[in-house]
Scaffold this motif. Structure first.
Motif, PDB file in Angstrom:
ATOM      1  N   ALA A  98       0.853  -1.188   0.000  1.00 49.27           N
ATOM      2  CA  ALA A  98       0.000   0.000   0.000  1.00 49.27           C
ATOM      3  C   ALA A  98       0.889   1.239   0.000  1.00 49.27           C
ATOM      4  N   ALA A  99       0.579   2.169  -0.862  1.00 49.69           N
ATOM      5  CA  ALA A  99       1.399   3.384  -0.974  1.00 49.69           C
ATOM      6  C   ALA A  99       1.564   4.093   0.373  1.00 49.69           C
ATOM      7  N   PRO A 100       0.492   4.249   1.166  1.00 50.90           N
ATOM      8  CA  PRO A 100       0.673   4.931   2.465  1.00 50.90           C
ATOM      9  C   PRO A 100       1.666   4.199   3.365  1.00 50.90           C
ATOM     10  N   ASP A 101       1.625   2.858   3.335  1.00 49.63           N
ATOM     11  CA  ASP A 101       2.575   2.088   4.138  1.00 49.63           C
ATOM     12  C   ASP A 101       4.006   2.417   3.734  1.00 49.63           C
ATOM     13  N   LEU A 102       4.250   2.409   2.424  1.00 53.63           N
ATOM     14  CA  LEU A 102       5.590   2.714   1.912  1.00 53.63           C
ATOM     15  C   LEU A 102       6.027   4.104   2.347  1.00 53.63           C
ATOM     16  N   LEU A 103       5.109   5.064   2.214  1.00 52.50           N
ATOM     17  CA  LEU A 103       5.455   6.451   2.533  1.00 52.50           C
ATOM     18  C   LEU A 103       5.751   6.606   4.021  1.00 52.50           C
ATOM     19  N   ILE A 104       4.910   5.975   4.847  1.00 54.79           N
ATOM     20  CA  ILE A 104       5.119   6.107   6.297  1.00 54.79           C
ATOM     21  C   ILE A 104       6.430   5.440   6.697  1.00 54.79           C
ATOM     22  N   SER A 105       6.690   4.259   6.126  1.00 53.41           N
ATOM     23  CA  SER A 105       7.926   3.546   6.450  1.00 53.41           C
ATOM     24  C   SER A 105       9.147   4.375   6.071  1.00 53.41           C
ATOM     25  N   ALA A 106       9.133   4.901   4.846  1.00 57.60           N
ATOM     26  CA  ALA A 106      10.271   5.717   4.392  1.00 57.60           C
ATOM     27  C   ALA A 106      10.366   7.003   5.207  1.00 57.60           C
ATOM     28  N   GLY A 107       9.221   7.630   5.431  1.00 52.50           N
ATOM     29  CA  GLY A 107       9.205   8.899   6.170  1.00 52.50           C
ATOM     30  C   GLY A 107       9.736   8.738   7.583  1.00 52.50           C
ATOM     31  N   ALA A 108       9.303   7.655   8.244  1.00 52.42           N
ATOM     32  CA  ALA A 108       9.752   7.443   9.627  1.00 52.42           C
ATOM     33  C   ALA A 108      11.258   7.223   9.674  1.00 52.42           C
ATOM     34  N   ALA A 109      11.764   6.376   8.747  1.00 53.59           N
ATOM     35  CA  ALA A 109      13.205   6.109   8.739  1.00 53.59           C
ATOM     36  C   ALA A 109      13.981   7.396   8.469  1.00 53.59           C
ATOM     37  N   LEU A 110      13.501   8.188   7.520  1.00 52.81           N
ATOM     38  CA  LEU A 110      14.214   9.419   7.169  1.00 52.81           C
ATOM     39  C   LEU A 110      14.129  10.444   8.304  1.00 52.81           C
ATOM     40  N   ALA A 111      12.994  10.454   9.001  1.00 54.46           N
ATOM     41  CA  ALA A 111      12.862  11.394  10.124  1.00 54.46           C
ATOM     42  C   ALA A 111      13.854  11.041  11.224  1.00 54.46           C
ATOM     43  N   TRP A 112      13.943   9.736  11.524  1.00 56.92           N
ATOM     44  CA  TRP A 112      14.933   9.295  12.523  1.00 56.92           C
ATOM     45  C   TRP A 112      16.337   9.648  12.055  1.00 56.92           C
ATOM     46  N   ALA A 113      16.589   9.439  10.760  1.00 60.19           N
ATOM     47  CA  ALA A 113      17.911   9.743  10.211  1.00 60.19           C
ATOM     48  C   ALA A 113      18.227  11.232  10.396  1.00 60.19           C
ATOM     49  N   ALA A 114      17.261  12.094  10.074  1.00 56.80           N
ATOM     50  CA  ALA A 114      17.482  13.543  10.186  1.00 56.80           C
ATOM     51  C   ALA A 114      17.811  13.913  11.630  1.00 56.80           C
ATOM     52  N   LEU A 115      17.077  13.280  12.552  1.00 58.83           N
ATOM     53  CA  LEU A 115      17.301  13.545  13.974  1.00 58.83           C
ATOM     54  C   LEU A 115      18.732  13.168  14.371  1.00 58.83           C
ATOM     55  N   LEU A 116      19.164  12.002  13.909  1.00 58.91           N
ATOM     56  CA  LEU A 116      20.511  11.529  14.252  1.00 58.91           C
ATOM     57  C   LEU A 116      21.598  12.353  13.574  1.00 58.91           C
ATOM     58  N   VAL A 117      21.333  12.792  12.347  1.00 64.13           N
ATOM     59  CA  VAL A 117      22.305  13.655  11.666  1.00 64.13           C
ATOM     60  C   VAL A 117      22.464  14.952  12.455  1.00 64.13           C
ATOM     61  N   ALA A 118      21.337  15.510  12.870  1.00 63.75           N
ATOM     62  CA  ALA A 118      21.388  16.763  13.643  1.00 63.75           C
ATOM     63  C   ALA A 118      22.182  16.549  14.932  1.00 63.75           C
ATOM     64  N   ALA A 119      21.938  15.413  15.592  1.00 66.90           N
ATOM     65  CA  ALA A 119      22.660  15.125  16.839  1.00 66.90           C
ATOM     66  C   ALA A 119      24.155  14.960  16.566  1.00 66.90           C
ATOM     67  N   THR A 120      24.497  14.314  15.440  1.00 69.11           N
ATOM     68  CA  THR A 120      25.906  14.102  15.106  1.00 69.11           C
ATOM     69  C   THR A 120      26.601  15.428  14.816  1.00 69.11           C
ATOM     70  N   VAL A 121      25.938  16.283  14.051  1.00 70.69           N
ATOM     71  CA  VAL A 121      26.531  17.592  13.738  1.00 70.69           C
ATOM     72  C   VAL A 121      26.727  18.379  15.029  1.00 70.69           C
ATOM     73  N   ARG A 122      25.756  18.327  15.916  1.00 72.85           N
ATOM     74  CA  ARG A 122      25.878  19.002  17.215  1.00 72.85           C
ATOM     75  C   ARG A 122      27.088  18.501  17.971  1.00 72.85           C
ATOM     76  N   LEU A 123      27.233  17.169  17.953  1.00 73.20           N
ATOM     77  CA  LEU A 123      28.373  16.544  18.630  1.00 73.20           C
ATOM     78  C   LEU A 123      29.676  17.038  18.022  1.00 73.20           C
ATOM     79  N   TRP A 124      29.702  17.149  16.696  1.00 71.78           N
ATOM     80  CA  TRP A 124      30.924  17.565  16.006  1.00 71.78           C
ATOM     81  C   TRP A 124      31.202  19.046  16.215  1.00 71.78           C
ATOM     82  N   ARG A 125      30.205  19.801  16.627  1.00 73.31           N
ATOM     83  CA  ARG A 125      30.441  21.225  16.872  1.00 73.31           C
ATOM     84  C   ARG A 125      30.961  21.457  18.272  1.00 73.31           C
ATOM     85  N   ARG A 126      30.907  20.427  19.104  1.00 69.93           N
ATOM     86  CA  ARG A 126      31.365  20.599  20.483  1.00 69.93           C
ATOM     87  C   ARG A 126      32.872  20.480  20.584  1.00 69.93           C
ATOM     88  N   GLU A 127      33.459  21.218  21.514  1.00 67.60           N
ATOM     89  CA  GLU A 127      34.910  21.190  21.672  1.00 67.60           C
ATOM     90  C   GLU A 127      35.394  19.839  22.159  1.00 67.60           C
TER      91      GLU A 127
END
Lengths: 392, 243
Positions: free
Chosen positions: A359-388
């Motif tokens: 089902a298209a909605p299933d695919l979209l939700i699955s991809a969206g959730a994974a990408l949202a988690w990814a974005a969150l982790l990328v943001a956390a990683t960049v934050r970590l890399w900005r720290r001294e």
């Protein structure tokens, strides 16, 4: 953007030159799973086929004296081969492996049966022949059932409730239904695909973070006029590239393995064609940035390569948890579950393999959730890399 | 020109640097001298901007390194204490990577690397993978990497660590040549002879403070010591007694 691509190119090239890493990322990781999988599934199928599908062959002497019994056996899938044998000949036949078993119906059998007296049958078997074991057990069971049925009929004719002769009813529940086995097997396969994908990027994720720190190149890099987002982004992109490569190789290997394994026996369609493999790559791709970000984030905490390997060893197991959970509780693909990365990929991949529609909605939700988690982790990683404290 | 004015840095309960001010001028080699743990590395890290000072300012050619980050860093080459290279890349690729990250275009970057390979004597090894290089060769590559964008200022944190005598000599003459091109060179060391042989100015640092800031001869004269080593010890002791 220029700096991000520069970092990407350098990381990609450097990883490509490390033969040991490459072997593990693009060969061992993606091929190990399909091979083990193919072997195990073939074994399971073989055993299953032996247990259920192969008809029991029985050589019977004096079959003409028990036509009703012969009919009963035939109805229950026994191939009866009538031969004229006395006890001596039957023994010799079984002993030299000419037949797994011989059932002898003595001449007095019909008369005693009619008279309501215990009617004798002789079963000639070889107790050391493990291959014949199943046939013998099967025939023994059928004979007991036949005997029980006649006994109950006799009681009924005499006006006695036949249930009186059945004081205990044992109800055996075999949980290993073919459908369950299929679920476990599929869970294993989807995990192996996710595992191969993570392994593909693991070394780069470590090398570009903890490795950079361990060999002392990190500080010079951080002193450059480059935004940390570009640094982290380039490293993540390179990790993603190797993960995607590994994913593709792994699925190609699975296509080859599926070609040789008769999956129909599981009540599954054996239909992993190059075309469905492409769909599976599409289902799994959103998990790539998530895995890359997770590994890079975790490895950024490590002081050394070795420490990072220890951490990521645990991270490799994380995607199994939802899949194992789903297998144990036999979860069906509900829309809410599409929010859980790795589980959603597992459920969608399973549907594809079973030739069910997505089902298209299933695919979209699955991809969206994974990408949202990814974005969150990328943001956390960049934050970590900005720290001294990243310098250590 | 590299300037530290009132730099302070605290890590938890430890005051690593307390009020450090000095200037390293163009066309001079300035040595930051002090025992291990005196705060040299922390000071340099604030100067090249990977650590933010709790108080004070670090400027390169008058530009605040934490303010206009890109402009300041573009004028600064850095050879950190751990000057690690990428083992699976060639020397050229190592240098080119940093040049590209400085935003240099391909053609001028190529010319610049050729020039650096010439002046640093990297000719034969420039296209070899760094894996297996000697410590001296590594330092040269790291130096080329720090100089790739032709900065007017150069910071080196204990660059002679782990080098043999020949490599140290060759590094010294390189630094002198860079100074004679008019660059500002600031390097840290805990080895006295090195500083005496090389520096136009010595900044002695101890317990996070500047204890002396003068040309080497002036230091010698002021403490009445015959060698710079004795002068250094005299400075440390006088301050230690006063505290």
């Amino acid at each position: 953007m220029g700096a991000l691509l520069t970092v990407f190119r350098k990381e990609f090239r450097e990883n490509l030159r490390d033969r040991r890493t490459l072997w593990s990322a693009l060969l061992f990781g993606p091929l190990f799973g399909p091979l083990v999988f193919g072997f195990m599934v073939s074994r399971i199928l073989e055993q299953n086929a032996d247990a259920v599908d192969r008809p029991v062959a029985a050589t019977v002497a004096g079959a003409g004296d028990a036509p009703h019994l012969m009919q009963f056996l035939a109805e229950h899938g026994v191939r009866v081969e009538a031969r004229a044998l006395d006890l001596e000949a039957a023994r010799a036949l079984v002993q030299r492996g000419g037949a797994p078993l011989v059932l002898i119906v003595p001449p007095e059998f019909p008369a005693r049966l009619r008279a309501g007296l215990p009617a004798p049958l002789q079963l000639v078997t070889d107790g050391t022949d493990s291959k014949a074991h199943r046939s013998v057990e099967r025939l023994r069971g059928l004979l007991a059932a036949y005997s029980g049925a006649i006994g109950q009929a006799r009681l009924q004719i005499r006006g006695v409730d036949p249930l009186l002769a059945v004081p205990i009813a044992v109800d055996e529940v075999d949980v290993a239904t073919p459908a369950d086995r299929a679920a476990l097997v599929l869970g294993m396969m989807t995990y192996l695909v996710l595992f191969a994908m993570l392994i593909g990027g693991m070394y780069l994720a470590i090398d570009s973070t903890a490795g950079e720190r361990e060999r002392g190149s990190l500080e010079a890099l951080l002193a450059l006029p480059v935004d940390r987002l570009a640094l982290v982004g380039g490293k993540l992109l390179a990790t993603c590239a190797y993960m995607a490569l590994s994913l593709a190789i792994s699925l190609a290997a699975f296509v080859a393995v599926f070609h040789f394994v008769p999956f129909g026996r599981f009540g599954m369609s054996a239909n992993l064609t190059p075309r469905t493999a492409v769909v599976l790559v599409g289902v799994c791709l959103p998990f790539v940035p998530l895995g890359a970000a997770l590994m890079t984030f975790v490895a950024s905490f490590a002081r050394s390569y070795r420490e990072a390997q220890t951490y990521l060893g645990v991270v490799l197991l994380v995607p199994t948890l939802p899949i194992a959970f789903a297998s144990i509780y036999a979860l069906k693909a509900r829309r809410a579950l599409m929010l859980v990365p790795s589980l959603s990929q597992h459920l969608l991949m399973t549907r594809v393999l079973k030739e069910q529609s997505l089902a298209a909605p299933d695919l979209l939700i699955s991809a969206g959730a994974a990408l949202a988690w990814a974005a969150l982790l990328v943001a956390a990683t960049v934050r970590l890399w900005r720290r001294e404290t990243l310098l250590g | 020109m590299i300037e530290a004015s009132g730099l302070c840095k605290r890590f938890g309960a430890v005051e690593a640097v307390r009020d450090v001010s000095f200037a390293a001028r163009d066309g001079q080699i300035t040595g930051l001298l002090g025992p291990n743990g005196a705060g040299k590395s922390t000071t340099l890290r604030m100067l090249y901007g990977v650590l933010g000072p709790d108080a004070g300012r670090a400027c390169v050619d008058g530009i605040d390194i934490r303010g206009e980050v890109s402009a300041a860093r573009a004028r600064l080459g850095v050879l950190p204490h751990a000057a690690g290279l990428y083992q699976n890349l060639t020397a050229r690729e190592n240098v080119a990577y940093f040049g590209a990250l400085h935003g240099m275009a391909r053609a001028p970057l190529g010319r610049r690397i050729e020039a650096l390979a010439d002046s640093l004597g990297l000719g034969e090894i420039i296209d070899r993978r760094v894996k297996g290089f000697s410590q001296g060769e590594r330092i040269k590559v790291a130096l080329a990497r720090a100089l790739v964008h032709d900065p007017g200022n150069l910071i080196l944190d204990e660059p002679t660590n782990g080098l043999d005598v020949m490599a140290i000599r060759s590094l010294r003459s390189l630094l002198v040549a860079l100074r004679d091109e008019g660059r500002c060179i600031l390097f840290s060391s805990h080895v006295m002879q090195e500083v005496a042989a090389l520096c136009d100015r010595v900044v002695i640092i101890g317990e996070g403070r500047v204890l002396a800031d003068a040309p080497p001869e002036a230091l010698r004269a002021r403490s009445g010591a015959a060698s710079l080593e004795e002068a250094f010890l005299a400075v440390l002791e006088s301050r230690g007694a006063g505290a």
